[in-house]
Design an enzyme around this catalytic site. Structure first.
Site, mmCIF file in Angstrom:
data_model
loop_
_atom_site.group_PDB
_atom_site.id
_atom_site.type_symbol
_atom_site.label_atom_id
_atom_site.label_comp_id
_atom_site.label_asym_id
_atom_site.label_seq_id
_atom_site.Cartn_x
_atom_site.Cartn_y
_atom_site.Cartn_z
ATOM 1 C CD GLU A 228 -2.203 -2.669 1.020
ATOM 2 O OE1 GLU A 228 -3.025 -2.472 2.173
ATOM 3 O OE2 GLU A 228 -1.288 -2.979 1.296
ATOM 4 N N GLY A 229 -6.990 -4.509 -0.638
ATOM 5 C CA GLY A 229 -8.496 -4.589 -0.746
ATOM 6 C C GLY A 229 -8.738 -4.418 -2.322
#
Length: 566
Positions: free
Chosen positions: A430-431
């Site tokens: 998610e980054g």
């Protein structure tokens, strides 16, 4: 993790510290959701997690997922647990009643998923993207797609994926090559390969809804040329779509969750949202996921702390200072320091995450434009901080809890090593945490010269902060202003210091959270972690501030030398 063990603490944080029932009841959709109803929901959630999900933690890790000619078989018990999960309505807690949901405040869903991650991170990966996919479809899909897919995703009857990156792209989504070619009937033919797709193929549900980033034939290069497509595993007529799982990854942890390499061979899909604006639609999903990932850090750290605390209360080793006989490990100051420090992060992190969940509902439902704007500012600035800081502490804190066991922690018997392995990935997906730090500093803070952050810090909803807390807030504002000036002539500077900056922000926010706990608490339960926060956690702020000031000064010195020589 025993969810019921954490229930009392969480009820206190929600009702006494955050005054959550009164806050959500001020919003029209939740006016009838009183504290008693919320307590009943959480009590039943705790029972479900402890009875149905926790027992599958170790067996899921040891058995893992099995790949067989494109089919993925999850560990024994996983499908039955998931079927019970969605049929009981747990995935749809905060979805709108019109979409098959229960219409409850987002914070209750956050508590549930925190518990699920601590109980069985591998299993929880399956429903972890449901709410984000629901929001994405609800706000961006056509009425026809909503009619076919929205309720199935809202209720969790069908699971969903995010198909973003590709083998050559990594985090640089502008390099995505997957293509979506429009067809005369309004559909599209999607062709390409995606990697690292959590739950890309499995046997938990009868269908999987893939949300796929791809390019239209005339799309511009880079991220501005990406569109979003909904590509189901099974089409409406019951036939299998041309979506193929090529393999599942052999991973450090999360063995109960299949991480898939997916191939789309002219698969049938439909555009979601506007052409070339796929990232706008996808970020609705990703931002919801990032808060949940932060909660994974809390849940995993709580699970590690529970194991370490129980072990320390039973195991005897050597003599603690002043003791005459062999002491419990817990009596040794070094062990108490470890346990109390992690407790400080868990309790303070919960306040921050739950407050953020409440702000999500304010931003969505408040009738006051000023309240909505303030809530949106909080969520934009704080979400990357929570994702990065809480997942980092989830991993490093779990490793510290393993230390309590000594050599016993490094073997499988006690289960603590699995938590350490499983927790590591949350710092990546998610980054990555580095990307979160850059997002915070470069895109969020410096974009307005630090005014938004200063406004957030000066309007924190609390009583008068302590002198030390006020000093840290003022120091952060001063550093931000100086950094904004220096960055104008040193484009690399923010990227060098983003990690230190995010950590400094996290510590200021954690301090605020504990100020709220201290104001509401009249129990000795909270004393030891509060002291650990002061003694072992908050001093890190001065170190981060010194690093930031030194790097800014170096940048300004170079600028002045260049100006003098010119």
């Amino acid at each position: 993790m025993q969810a019921r063990q954490a229930l009392t603490d969480i009820q206190f944080l929600l009702t006494e510290v955050l005054q959550a029932p009164a806050r959500w009841q001020a919003l029209a959709p939740f006016a009838d959701t009183d504290g008693e109803l919320a307590a009943q929901v959480l009590d039943e959630a705790a029972k479900f997690v402890d009875s149905a999900i926790t027992p599958l933690q170790r067996t899921g890790d040891e058995e893992g997922c099995r790949f067989d000619a494109g089919q993925v078989h999850t560990p024994a018990g996983f499908r039955d647990a998931y079927q019970a999960f969605w049929q009981a309505g747990w995935p749809s807690l905060s979805c709108a009643p019109d979409d098959g949901g229960q219409g409850l405040p987002a914070v209750l869903e956050c508590v549930l998923f925190e518990w699920l991650a601590g109980a069985n991170h591998g299993w929880t990966m399956a429903p972890g993207l449901l709410h984000g996919a629901y929001e994405c479809i609800k706000h961006h899909a056509s009425d026809e797609l909503k009619a076919q897919y929205l309720e199935k995703v809202a209720t969790g009857e069908w699971l969903a994926t995010m198909c973003l990156t590709e083998a050559h792209a990594g985090s640089d989504l502008g390099l995505v090559r997957t293509r979506g070619v429009p067809q005369p009937d309004g559909s599209a033919r999607v062709n390409g390969s995606k990697i690292f797709i959590s739950g890309g193929e499995h046997d938990l549900t009868d269908n999987i809804v893939h949300l796929v980033l791809a390019r239209l034939p005339d799309a511009p290069a880079g991220p501005k040329g990406l569109s979003l497509f909904l590509v189901p595993k099974v089409l409406q007529d019951g036939t299998r779509n041309a979506v193929v799982c090529e393999r599942i990854e052999e991973k450090m942890g999360l063995h109960g969750s299949p991480t898939c390499v997916m191939r789309f061979d002219e698969a049938t899909g439909w555009l979601v949202g506007e052409p070339n604006k796929g990232l706008n639609a996808m970020f609705v999903m990703m931002n919801a996921a990032r808060l949940h990932v932060g909660l994974q850090g809390i849940g995993l750290l709580e699970a590690a702390w529970q194991k370490a605390s129980a072990y320390a209360a039973e195991r005897r080793q050597m003599r603690a200072p002043g003791a005459k006989d062999t002491s419990l490990i817990h009596d040794h100051p070094a062990i108490r320091r470890i346990l109390h420090t992690q407790r400080a992060w868990i309790d303070g992190g919960r306040v921050l995450a739950y407050h953020t969940a409440l702000q999500l509902d304010v931003a969505k439902h408040s009738t006051d434009a000023g309240e909505r704007a303030a809530a949106q500012r909080w969520c934009a600035l704080v979400t990357p901080v929570l994702k990065a800081a809480l997942t980092e502490q989830g991993f490093h804190g779990a490793s510290a809890c393993l230390q309590v066991f000594g050599g016993h922690g490094y073997v499988r018997e006690w289960g603590i090593e699995q938590i350490v392995r499983d927790a590591r990935v949350a710092m990546i997906y998610e980054g990555t945490n580095e990307i979160q730090a850059i997002d915070l500093l470069v895109r969020k803070v410096l974009a307005d010269g630090g005014q938004g952050l200063a406004a957030l810090l000066t309007t924190l909803p609390d009583t008068a902060p302590s002198p030390a807390a006020s000093a840290r807030r003022h120091a952060l504002v001063e550093i931000t202003q100086t950094l904004a000036i220096a960055a104008q002539s040193d484009a690399e500077l923010p990227y060098w210091v983003a990690d230190d900056y995010l950590r400094a922000v996290a510590l200021v926010l954690l301090d605020w959270a504990w100020c709220q706990i201290g104001a509401a608490s009249h129990s000795e339960r909270w004393n030891a972690p509060a002291q650990a926060l002061t003694q072992w956690v908050l001093p890190e702020f001065d170190m981060r501030a010194a690093i930031l000031r030194q790097r800014i000064a170096q940048s300004l010195e170079i600028k002045n030398k260049l100006a003098a020589s010119a």
